[in-house]
Design a protein around this motif. Sequence first.
Motif: not given
Length: 422
Positions: A68-96
């Motif tokens: 899920f990406l949730i973000a807000a468009g801001l002045p001066a051509h900026l975007l701020a927000g976050f990505n959230y995933s229910t799974n990950s392959t980066l670290a062992p036993r790391f679900p979110n």
Amino acid sequence: MNRGLVVAISLGFQLGAVRDASAQSLLDRPPNVSGAWVGVAGSLYFHFIHRFSTSGAPERKVTNVPTFLIAAGLPAHLLAGFNYSTNSTLAPRFPNEWEAFARWAPLSQDLGAPVDVGGQVGYNNAARGVDGEVSVAHRFGQARLIVAGRALSDPLVSGHQRYAIAGGGTLRLGSYAALAGDVSSLADRDSTERIAWSAALHVAIPLTPHTVSLQVTNTLVESLQGASRGTNRLRYGFEFTIPLTLSRYFGRREAQVSDSDSPPAQPEVPATAADTPPSLPAPASVSPPVSADTTRAKLNTNSTVKVPTTNVLSAVPTRPVASKPATSPQTSTPVRAVSKTVRNGMKNINYQQGRLQIKAGTTVEWTNADPLPHSVTAVDKSFNSGLIQPGKTFRHTFTRAGTFSYFCMPHPFMKGVIVVKE
């Protein structure tokens, strides 16, 4: 911020200082390289990315991982927000996996720059470190190519930095569809790590600001870390975008104006001639008119002439002189035109540059990059584009100094201002 990330961002903005990126829609970017997409100020964005994989016999199981990406468009051509995933392959036993990010697009080809340039900085909780990306893109007719460099925290070795390079492009198939694809790889990729790739068909839903993408890829999630690492599984999926323009629900709307309300063009009249009052009518109290010669003759013969004691001009009402605000386009004086064009546009149900300051004689052109019609309609009815269909452009030259407010007839919450200086 570590040294590698600083170097990557510095390199990207040195490239961008000579050239330029803008708020790109889904039809202008491949699935795993968002680049300079920053949306539009005053809009919220909700993107739903879903990836599916299947297992063989005997399980034959379908596994899905949403981001899920949730973000807000801001002045001066900026975007701020976050990505959230229910799974990950980066670290062992790391679900979110969470990635909080800020993205900036200082240069935009949509707004007249030769290229698009974007930069992103974020924190990934699974990697426990800061990640960054810089990108440069250019549109060649219906095709748009993009390259990006990434600096990533190593999720397995604290304080260690890894680097990745990515590239891709889109090919427009008219106003409502595009083909897209990309590849990316870690610079120090070992034999167990795979090149990441994706391919997609993007579709804009007509008469709405929404887009949907059908995808095939070997990546799992949409963070910078996830988009740089391929897996050994083929995944299918889709992405659905929902932009929410806040001014659509809050704030005052302009009144509707029909195409017939646009005033016909009038020739410019010098201020001295326009301000000259009409000649006064002959007073009704003097009848019949008496010539000067007749009057002198009667006076010489000692004839009595009745002269009214009331000033005739005082009986004629004088026309009040209206004050002229400096910002009124109707009362401002024409100035010599200059040859210059400034590009604007409509995207995500918004004007890309809500406020512009230009010199008199400048032409402003608005290109409709949405899959639904818009208009550029002056509040004072001095100009009106009518409906601008998707992909079409409207141009207007501002020859007088003043402040011109305008809005979109189908979407009155869309507003813009042009300030014209002499």
